[in-house]
Design a protein around this motif. Structure first.
Motif, PDB file in Angstrom:
ATOM      1  N   GLY A  89      38.670   1.610-131.018  1.00  0.00           N
ATOM      2  CA  GLY A  89      39.663   0.319-131.244  1.00  0.00           C
ATOM      3  C   GLY A  89      39.053  -0.801-130.638  1.00  0.00           C
ATOM      4  N   ALA A  90      38.124  -0.851-129.924  1.00  0.00           N
ATOM      5  CA  ALA A  90      37.714  -2.167-128.923  1.00  0.00           C
ATOM      6  C   ALA A  90      37.276  -3.095-130.241  1.00  0.00           C
ATOM      7  CB  ALA A  90      36.398  -1.832-128.156  1.00  0.00           C
ATOM      8  N   PRO A  91      37.636  -4.257-130.289  1.00  0.00           N
ATOM      9  CA  PRO A  91      37.594  -5.381-131.166  1.00  0.00           C
ATOM     10  C   PRO A  91      36.132  -5.674-131.385  1.00  0.00           C
ATOM     11  CG  PRO A  91      39.631  -5.852-130.448  1.00  0.00           C
ATOM     12  CD  PRO A  91      39.173  -4.650-129.426  1.00  0.00           C
ATOM     13  N   PRO A  92      35.427  -5.718-130.267  1.00  0.00           N
ATOM     14  CA  PRO A  92      33.707  -6.010-130.382  1.00  0.00           C
ATOM     15  C   PRO A  92      33.118  -4.760-131.172  1.00  0.00           C
ATOM     16  CG  PRO A  92      34.619  -6.607-128.327  1.00  0.00           C
ATOM     17  CD  PRO A  92      35.759  -5.659-128.903  1.00  0.00           C
ATOM     18  N   VAL A  93      33.610  -3.473-130.954  1.00  0.00           N
ATOM     19  CA  VAL A  93      33.085  -2.512-131.729  1.00  0.00           C
ATOM     20  C   VAL A  93      33.188  -2.470-133.037  1.00  0.00           C
ATOM     21  CG1 VAL A  93      32.756  -0.196-131.673  1.00  0.00           C
ATOM     22  CG2 VAL A  93      33.092  -0.865-129.588  1.00  0.00           C
ATOM     23  N   VAL A  94      34.585  -2.654-133.232  1.00  0.00           N
ATOM     24  CA  VAL A  94      34.986  -2.613-134.728  1.00  0.00           C
ATOM     25  C   VAL A  94      34.323  -3.714-135.510  1.00  0.00           C
ATOM     26  CG1 VAL A  94      37.005  -3.021-136.281  1.00  0.00           C
ATOM     27  CG2 VAL A  94      37.257  -1.705-133.994  1.00  0.00           C
ATOM     28  N   ASN A  95      33.888  -4.787-134.826  1.00  0.00           N
ATOM     29  CA  ASN A  95      33.365  -6.029-135.732  1.00  0.00           C
ATOM     30  C   ASN A  95      32.063  -5.774-135.862  1.00  0.00           C
ATOM     31  OD1 ASN A  95      35.831  -7.486-135.083  1.00  0.00           O
ATOM     32  ND2 ASN A  95      35.044  -8.564-133.292  1.00  0.00           N
ATOM     33  N   THR A  96      31.352  -5.061-135.041  1.00  0.00           N
ATOM     34  CA  THR A  96      29.876  -4.401-135.150  1.00  0.00           C
ATOM     35  C   THR A  96      29.888  -3.374-136.353  1.00  0.00           C
ATOM     36  OG1 THR A  96      29.413  -5.149-132.787  1.00  0.00           O
ATOM     37  CG2 THR A  96      27.777  -3.485-134.155  1.00  0.00           C
ATOM     38  N   CYS A  97      30.820  -2.643-136.462  1.00  0.00           N
ATOM     39  CA  CYS A  97      30.821  -1.529-137.633  1.00  0.00           C
ATOM     40  C   CYS A  97      30.343  -2.146-138.805  1.00  0.00           C
ATOM     41  CB  CYS A  97      32.355  -0.837-137.629  1.00  0.00           C
ATOM     42  SG  CYS A  97      32.492   0.151-136.171  1.00  0.00           S
ATOM     43  N   PHE A  98      30.735  -3.061-139.315  1.00  0.00           N
ATOM     44  CA  PHE A  98      30.559  -3.697-140.420  1.00  0.00           C
ATOM     45  C   PHE A  98      29.095  -3.883-140.718  1.00  0.00           C
ATOM     46  CE2 PHE A  98      34.914  -4.472-139.935  1.00  0.00           C
ATOM     47  CZ  PHE A  98      35.443  -3.981-141.178  1.00  0.00           C
ATOM     48  N   THR A  99      28.371  -4.295-139.631  1.00  0.00           N
ATOM     49  CA  THR A  99      26.885  -4.560-139.868  1.00  0.00           C
ATOM     50  C   THR A  99      25.916  -3.509-140.100  1.00  0.00           C
ATOM     51  OG1 THR A  99      26.546  -4.754-137.564  1.00  0.00           O
ATOM     52  CG2 THR A  99      27.208  -6.621-138.683  1.00  0.00           C
ATOM     53  N   LEU A 100      26.870  -2.174-139.700  1.00  0.00           N
ATOM     54  CA  LEU A 100      25.947  -1.094-139.621  1.00  0.00           C
ATOM     55  C   LEU A 100      25.860  -0.102-140.977  1.00  0.00           C
ATOM     56  CD1 LEU A 100      27.134   0.392-135.971  1.00  0.00           C
ATOM     57  CD2 LEU A 100      25.139  -1.123-136.460  1.00  0.00           C
ATOM     58  N   LEU A 101      26.737  -0.750-141.821  1.00  0.00           N
ATOM     59  CA  LEU A 101      27.060   0.044-143.004  1.00  0.00           C
ATOM     60  C   LEU A 101      25.984   0.122-144.174  1.00  0.00           C
ATOM     61  CD1 LEU A 101      30.719  -0.362-143.201  1.00  0.00           C
ATOM     62  CD2 LEU A 101      29.604   1.403-142.445  1.00  0.00           C
ATOM     63  N   ARG A 102      25.529   0.918-145.022  1.00  0.00           N
ATOM     64  CA  ARG A 102      24.934   0.518-146.216  1.00  0.00           C
ATOM     65  C   ARG A 102      25.786   0.431-147.562  1.00  0.00           C
ATOM     66  NH1 ARG A 102      21.843   6.064-147.503  1.00  0.00           N
ATOM     67  NH2 ARG A 102      21.044   5.578-145.542  1.00  0.00           N
ATOM     68  N   LYS A 103      25.185  -0.082-148.440  1.00  0.00           N
ATOM     69  CA  LYS A 103      25.883   0.033-149.710  1.00  0.00           C
ATOM     70  C   LYS A 103      26.519   1.098-150.062  1.00  0.00           C
ATOM     71  CE  LYS A 103      23.436  -4.046-151.648  1.00  0.00           C
ATOM     72  NZ  LYS A 103      22.923  -4.556-152.839  1.00  0.00           N
ATOM     73  N   GLY A 104      27.988   0.811-150.468  1.00  0.00           N
ATOM     74  CA  GLY A 104      28.792   2.057-151.057  1.00  0.00           C
ATOM     75  C   GLY A 104      29.324   2.955-149.892  1.00  0.00           C
ATOM     76  N   ALA A 105      29.117   2.525-148.647  1.00  0.00           N
ATOM     77  CA  ALA A 105      29.707   3.176-147.371  1.00  0.00           C
ATOM     78  C   ALA A 105      30.998   3.336-147.062  1.00  0.00           C
ATOM     79  CB  ALA A 105      29.070   2.655-145.953  1.00  0.00           C
ATOM     80  N   LYS A 106      31.599   4.311-146.581  1.00  0.00           N
ATOM     81  CA  LYS A 106      32.771   4.561-146.173  1.00  0.00           C
ATOM     82  C   LYS A 106      33.111   4.441-144.553  1.00  0.00           C
ATOM     83  CE  LYS A 106      33.639   7.346-150.096  1.00  0.00           C
ATOM     84  NZ  LYS A 106      34.565   8.505-150.447  1.00  0.00           N
ATOM     85  N   LEU A 107      34.229   3.407-144.326  1.00  0.00           N
ATOM     86  CA  LEU A 107      34.507   3.227-142.735  1.00  0.00           C
ATOM     87  C   LEU A 107      35.697   3.857-142.605  1.00  0.00           C
ATOM     88  CD1 LEU A 107      34.053   2.021-140.085  1.00  0.00           C
ATOM     89  CD2 LEU A 107      34.898  -0.333-141.157  1.00  0.00           C
TER      90      LEU A 107
END
Length: 175
Positions: free
Chosen positions: A67-85
């Motif tokens: 739930g830490a905003p900096p971690v949440v923000n980074t999550c989107f950059t780690l995903l591939r196309k069609g990923a589920k978060l």
């Protein structure tokens, strides 16, 4: 909660589970609880390491439990196309998505949050995985923290460490 999610992912068929944290104690615990790849993101660039491990594609599934905003923000950059978060952690302040076209729209990600889930159904599924031996009921206790998993009779015990509250669940009256 993150370690439980990682174990459940493995029990449900995930072949490679990567756990990132900045706390060496939690990473050591993760190593004891399953065949996980651990990354100390206080020592390496998490995005660089994930991209290296996934041949530049990113991960297909990501569960964010801090739930830490900096971690949440980074999550989107780690995903591939069609990923589920899946966002399990609850951000207490605004989150910001860098380059939303590249990191959300063009990736066509699916975002799921913890809100609205069938909470008792989820707990019952996790308890079933524990009772079937597919998820560890490993109990770790020391002076500064208590970690237990879920949840016969849903008895909740609270523990506190570094201003982060960890929810602890009594496991089949073992305590």
């Amino acid at each position: 909660i993150g370690l439980l999610a990682a174990q459940c992912a493995t029990a449900l068929g995930a072949t490679k589970v990567i756990i990132a944290d900045i706390n060496a104690v939690r990473l050591e615990l993760a190593s004891k609880m399953g065949n996980f790849v651990t990354i100390d993101s206080s020592k390496v660039d998490l995005k660089e390491k994930i991209m290296e491990m996934t041949n530049g594609n990113g991960v297909a599934r990501l569960i964010e439990a801090t739930g830490a905003p900096p971690v949440v923000n980074t999550c989107f950059t780690l995903l591939r196309k069609g990923a589920k978060l899946v966002l399990i952690g609850l951000p207490k302040s605004a989150i910001h998505i860098e380059d939303p076209l590249t990191n959300v729209i063009f990736k066509s990600i699916t975002l799921t949050t913890v809100h609205g889930r069938r909470i008792f159904h989820t707990w019952e599924q996790c308890e079933k995985l524990i009772s079937e031996g597919k998820v560890s009921n490993y109990i770790q206790q020391n002076k500064s923290r208590n970690i237990i998993f879920i949840c016969s009779k849903f008895k909740i015990i609270l523990g506190r460490k570094d201003f982060i509250t960890t929810y602890l669940f009594h496991v089949n009256n073992l305590l």
